[in-house]
Design a protein around this motif. Structure first.
Motif, PDB file in Angstrom:
ATOM      1  N   GLU A 124      -0.871  11.481 -12.756  1.00 14.09           N
ATOM      2  CA  GLU A 124       0.078  10.450 -12.336  1.00 14.09           C
ATOM      3  C   GLU A 124      -0.685   9.263 -11.766  1.00 14.09           C
ATOM      4  O   GLU A 124      -1.611   9.410 -10.988  1.00 14.09           O
ATOM      5  CB  GLU A 124       1.002  11.037 -11.274  1.00 14.09           C
ATOM      6  N   ARG A 125      -0.280   8.058 -12.145  1.00 12.21           N
ATOM      7  CA  ARG A 125      -0.943   6.847 -11.658  1.00 12.21           C
ATOM      8  C   ARG A 125      -0.227   6.323 -10.429  1.00 12.21           C
ATOM      9  O   ARG A 125       0.784   6.869  -9.989  1.00 12.21           O
ATOM     10  CB  ARG A 125      -0.943   5.767 -12.767  1.00 12.21           C
ATOM     11  N   CYS A 126      -0.715   5.199  -9.887  1.00 14.13           N
ATOM     12  CA  CYS A 126      -0.096   4.618  -8.704  1.00 14.13           C
ATOM     13  C   CYS A 126       1.378   4.332  -8.993  1.00 14.13           C
ATOM     14  O   CYS A 126       1.724   3.759 -10.014  1.00 14.13           O
ATOM     15  CB  CYS A 126      -0.802   3.306  -8.303  1.00 14.13           C
ATOM     16  N   SER A 127       2.203   4.692  -8.037  1.00 11.05           N
ATOM     17  CA  SER A 127       3.635   4.465  -8.194  1.00 11.05           C
ATOM     18  C   SER A 127       3.947   2.987  -8.050  1.00 11.05           C
ATOM     19  O   SER A 127       3.279   2.264  -7.334  1.00 11.05           O
ATOM     20  CB  SER A 127       4.400   5.265  -7.143  1.00 11.05           C
ATOM     21  N   SER A 128       4.989   2.521  -8.697  1.00  6.64           N
ATOM     22  CA  SER A 128       5.378   1.115  -8.581  1.00  6.64           C
ATOM     23  C   SER A 128       6.789   0.995  -8.041  1.00  6.64           C
ATOM     24  O   SER A 128       7.432  -0.038  -8.180  1.00  6.64           O
ATOM     25  CB  SER A 128       5.294   0.435  -9.963  1.00  6.64           C
ATOM     26  N   ARG A 152       0.450   8.215  -2.865  1.00  7.37           N
ATOM     27  CA  ARG A 152       1.350   9.288  -3.273  1.00  7.37           C
ATOM     28  C   ARG A 152       1.545  10.276  -2.138  1.00  7.37           C
ATOM     29  O   ARG A 152       0.662  10.442  -1.291  1.00  7.37           O
ATOM     30  CB  ARG A 152       0.762  10.032  -4.488  1.00  7.37           C
ATOM     31  N   ALA A 153       2.694  10.930  -2.136  1.00  7.81           N
ATOM     32  CA  ALA A 153       2.915  12.018  -1.187  1.00  7.81           C
ATOM     33  C   ALA A 153       1.814  13.057  -1.369  1.00  7.81           C
ATOM     34  O   ALA A 153       1.499  13.458  -2.485  1.00  7.81           O
ATOM     35  CB  ALA A 153       4.283  12.641  -1.419  1.00  7.81           C
ATOM     36  N   GLY A 154       1.217  13.462  -0.275  1.00  7.60           N
ATOM     37  CA  GLY A 154       0.116  14.421  -0.341  1.00  7.60           C
ATOM     38  C   GLY A 154      -1.250  13.786  -0.252  1.00  7.60           C
ATOM     39  O   GLY A 154      -2.237  14.482   0.016  1.00  7.60           O
ATOM     40  N   ASP A 155      -1.363  12.476  -0.485  1.00 14.30           N
ATOM     41  CA  ASP A 155      -2.636  11.795  -0.250  1.00 14.30           C
ATOM     42  C   ASP A 155      -2.963  11.874   1.242  1.00 14.30           C
ATOM     43  O   ASP A 155      -2.078  11.855   2.104  1.00 14.30           O
ATOM     44  CB  ASP A 155      -2.561  10.319  -0.650  1.00 14.30           C
ATOM     45  N   GLU A 179       5.832   4.072   7.834  1.00 15.61           N
ATOM     46  CA  GLU A 179       6.319   4.141   6.455  1.00 15.61           C
ATOM     47  C   GLU A 179       5.484   5.103   5.620  1.00 15.61           C
ATOM     48  O   GLU A 179       6.018   5.873   4.809  1.00 15.61           O
ATOM     49  CB  GLU A 179       6.315   2.748   5.817  1.00 15.61           C
ATOM     50  N   LEU A 180       4.173   5.068   5.803  1.00 14.84           N
ATOM     51  CA  LEU A 180       3.308   5.985   5.061  1.00 14.84           C
ATOM     52  C   LEU A 180       3.639   7.442   5.393  1.00 14.84           C
ATOM     53  O   LEU A 180       3.730   8.296   4.508  1.00 14.84           O
ATOM     54  CB  LEU A 180       1.844   5.683   5.381  1.00 14.84           C
ATOM     55  N   VAL A 181       3.829   7.716   6.668  1.00 15.57           N
ATOM     56  CA  VAL A 181       4.180   9.080   7.065  1.00 15.57           C
ATOM     57  C   VAL A 181       5.510   9.490   6.443  1.00 15.57           C
ATOM     58  O   VAL A 181       5.666  10.614   5.952  1.00 15.57           O
ATOM     59  CB  VAL A 181       4.234   9.189   8.601  1.00 15.57           C
ATOM     60  N   SER A 182       6.480   8.562   6.446  1.00 15.92           N
ATOM     61  CA  SER A 182       7.789   8.892   5.879  1.00 15.92           C
ATOM     62  C   SER A 182       7.713   9.165   4.384  1.00 15.92           C
ATOM     63  O   SER A 182       8.557   9.878   3.833  1.00 15.92           O
ATOM     64  CB  SER A 182       8.782   7.753   6.147  1.00 15.92           C
ATOM     65  N   ARG A 183       6.695   8.641   3.715  1.00 17.64           N
ATOM     66  CA  ARG A 183       6.517   8.858   2.279  1.00 17.64           C
ATOM     67  C   ARG A 183       5.627  10.063   1.978  1.00 17.64           C
ATOM     68  O   ARG A 183       5.301  10.314   0.823  1.00 17.64           O
ATOM     69  CB  ARG A 183       5.930   7.599   1.631  1.00 17.64           C
ATOM     70  N   GLY A 184       5.203  10.764   2.994  1.00 14.18           N
ATOM     71  CA  GLY A 184       4.427  11.970   2.777  1.00 14.18           C
ATOM     72  C   GLY A 184       2.932  11.783   2.745  1.00 14.18           C
ATOM     73  O   GLY A 184       2.198  12.708   2.379  1.00 14.18           O
ATOM     74  N   VAL A 185       2.443  10.596   3.122  1.00 10.87           N
ATOM     75  CA  VAL A 185       0.998  10.372   3.217  1.00 10.87           C
ATOM     76  C   VAL A 185       0.504  10.974   4.532  1.00 10.87           C
ATOM     77  O   VAL A 185       1.145  10.826   5.578  1.00 10.87           O
ATOM     78  CB  VAL A 185       0.660   8.876   3.137  1.00 10.87           C
ATOM     79  N   LEU A 186      -0.619  11.658   4.482  1.00  6.64           N
ATOM     80  CA  LEU A 186      -1.178  12.350   5.635  1.00  6.64           C
ATOM     81  C   LEU A 186      -2.329  11.556   6.239  1.00  6.64           C
ATOM     82  O   LEU A 186      -2.938  10.713   5.567  1.00  6.64           O
ATOM     83  CB  LEU A 186      -1.673  13.739   5.212  1.00  6.64           C
ATOM     84  N   PHE A 187      -2.637  11.831   7.504  1.00  5.66           N
ATOM     85  CA  PHE A 187      -3.731  11.142   8.184  1.00  5.66           C
ATOM     86  C   PHE A 187      -4.691  12.166   8.779  1.00  5.66           C
ATOM     87  O   PHE A 187      -4.279  13.125   9.428  1.00  5.66           O
ATOM     88  CB  PHE A 187      -3.201  10.231   9.292  1.00  5.66           C
ATOM     89  N   LEU A 213       0.805  -1.226   0.000  1.00  6.25           N
ATOM     90  CA  LEU A 213       0.000   0.000   0.000  1.00  6.25           C
ATOM     91  C   LEU A 213       0.839   1.278   0.000  1.00  6.25           C
ATOM     92  O   LEU A 213       0.518   2.217  -0.737  1.00  6.25           O
ATOM     93  CB  LEU A 213      -0.966  -0.006   1.193  1.00  6.25           C
ATOM     94  N   PRO A 214       1.907   1.380   0.803  1.00  6.62           N
ATOM     95  CA  PRO A 214       2.675   2.633   0.768  1.00  6.62           C
ATOM     96  C   PRO A 214       3.202   2.980  -0.619  1.00  6.62           C
ATOM     97  O   PRO A 214       3.344   4.172  -0.947  1.00  6.62           O
ATOM     98  CB  PRO A 214       3.824   2.357   1.746  1.00  6.62           C
ATOM     99  N   ARG A 215       3.468   1.999  -1.461  1.00  9.04           N
ATOM    100  CA  ARG A 215       3.952   2.276  -2.815  1.00  9.04           C
ATOM    101  C   ARG A 215       2.819   2.603  -3.774  1.00  9.04           C
ATOM    102  O   ARG A 215       3.046   3.095  -4.872  1.00  9.04           O
ATOM    103  CB  ARG A 215       4.749   1.084  -3.350  1.00  9.04           C
ATOM    104  N   LEU A 216       1.589   2.314  -3.363  1.00  5.22           N
ATOM    105  CA  LEU A 216       0.438   2.572  -4.223  1.00  5.22           C
ATOM    106  C   LEU A 216      -0.206   3.933  -3.943  1.00  5.22           C
ATOM    107  O   LEU A 216      -1.096   4.352  -4.684  1.00  5.22           O
ATOM    108  CB  LEU A 216      -0.604   1.467  -4.047  1.00  5.22           C
TER     109      LEU A 216
END
Length: 392
Positions: free
Chosen positions: A387-391, A64-67, A219-227, A59-62
């Motif tokens: 941009e689509r889901c990152s791989s 994006r930063a800012g989601d 990991e999600l936080v480190s990738r820029g995903v917000l909660f 999921l963290p790779r699927l």
């Protein structure tokens, strides 16, 4: 039947057929084999005509930063209690505490296998006045149906107002017949669960968040995903009755409302820049709800203008394709029965074709259903150049 009321159409159930019994997740994934953790379930991703198969750990790779992930912080209660009604043994499922101290409850019959089935007298139109005897000498009197739509849930008045204490002493998690054995309450808590000041919580686990682990959140936080935390105390959703949801307590705090609005405003700003030579969709900014409960909460706090405002109280909102969604652009959820009213919410997010294709793929791929099962990420179809889901 009209989906505008949240009542599912029987057409889909006829076309899909019944979900095979062997596709019910009977125990939590971490009990199915050595080395498995909560995030060892599978993840189906549906977007438009595309369906992709992943592990939930991806999921963290699927994202994006800012989601921003909207997560439900409601803790699960030990909401099932053994009792007697007359000379009969029953199990009381405590659903929701009302403002007047009464509780919405469902009476169930023990089935001899550690689970329960619908209780006939508790569903009768003349059930008003039935007295249920609970542990510690507590009495519960059924007074009136919760909804004019049916008589499965009743408002009942307890002789002792400390029902939360009674549940802590004598309750156990609600369990249905597709599960193999009782589980400790900890198996029904998500990583986002927080105790509430008044002891309130959910009668059944907000299960879409169950596969998250502390390590994945980091990991999600480190990738820029917000909660964006919200709270919705979910009530009893009987396994036999695929009804629209009853009114439930919810709260969307000011900080979460501001975050969601900022993310959406930032995305609109990037779109405006794209029209002047910028690039749209480069940094995500999607609002993705973790679970149908999170959708109901945030959409209940959204005005017709799409702005989310801090709100708390009761919501009777039923999200359907006719009503649509004002804020949510994606939904991470479990797999629901073809008769389930929740599927209308999924359609509201991504459209019927995407949901049908996804469920056909889930059945063909032998995904597992129910609260200990696999997961489904439903996303709105994006413009061709986004941009689509990152791989990676």
């Amino acid at each position: 039947m009209s989906t505008a009321t949240g009542v599912p159409s029987p057409e889909r159930a006829r076309r899909w057929g019944k979900v095979p019994e062997e596709l019910s997740a009977r125990v939590p994934v971490e009990q199915r084999g050595a080395g498995l953790a909560r995030d060892s379930v599978r993840l189906l991703v549906s977007r438009g005509k595309e369906v992709a198969h992943h592990a939930f750990a991806e999921l963290p790779r699927l994202l994006r930063a800012g989601d921003v992930l909207v997560v439900n912080t409601s803790a699960t209660l030990a909401a099932a209690v053994d009792a007697t009604a007359g000379h009969a043994r029953v199990v009381v499922h405590f659903s929701t505490c009302g403002d007047d101290g009464r509780w919405a409850v469902e009476l169930r019959d023990p089935d001899g296998r550690g689970t329960t089935r619908a209780h006939a007298s508790g569903r009768a139109p003349n059930a008003a006045g039935i007295e249920v005897r609970l542990p510690d000498g507590v009495r519960l009197v059924l007074e009136e149906p919760v909804s004019p739509r049916g008589d499965r849930l009743w408002w009942a008045r307890p002789s002792d107002p400390d029902v939360v204490g009674l549940l802590a002493r004598h309750g156990r998690p609600i369990r249905y017949s597709y599960t193999e054995r009782d589980q400790p309450l900890s198996a029904y808590q998500t990583v986002f669960a927080l105790p509430s000041a008044d002891g309130a919580g959910s009668a059944e686990m907000p299960s879409a968040a169950r596969p998250f682990t502390s390590r994945m959140v980091a990991e999600l936080v480190s990738r820029g995903v917000l909660f964006a935390p919200v709270t919705l105390h979910t009530g009893v959703a009987s396994a036999e009755a695929h009804e629209p949801p009853y009114p439930e307590r919810f709260a969307v705090p000011q900080a979460s409302a501001r975050l969601i609005n900022a993310v959406r405003a930032g995305r609109r700003g990037r779109g405006a820049l794209a029209g002047k030579g910028g690039t749209a969709g480069r940094t995500g900014g999607r609002v993705i709800a973790v679970g149908t409960t999170a959708v109901r909460a945030v959409e209940s706090a959204a005005g017709a203008d799409g702005v989310v405002r801090a709100r708390q109280g009761w919501t009777d909102l039923v999200v359907t394709p006719e009503r649509g969604v004002r804020v949510v652009e994606g939904l991470l959820t479990g797999l629901h029965e073809p008769e389930a009213s929740h599927l209308l919410m999924l359609e509201a997010v991504a459209g019927r074709e995407a949901i049908d294709r996804g469920y056909e793929a889930a059945l063909a791929g032998l995904y597992l259903w129910h609260e200990f099962g696999d997961t489904h990420l439903v996303l709105q179809e994006e413009p061709p150049h986004a941009e689509r889901c990152s791989s990676n």
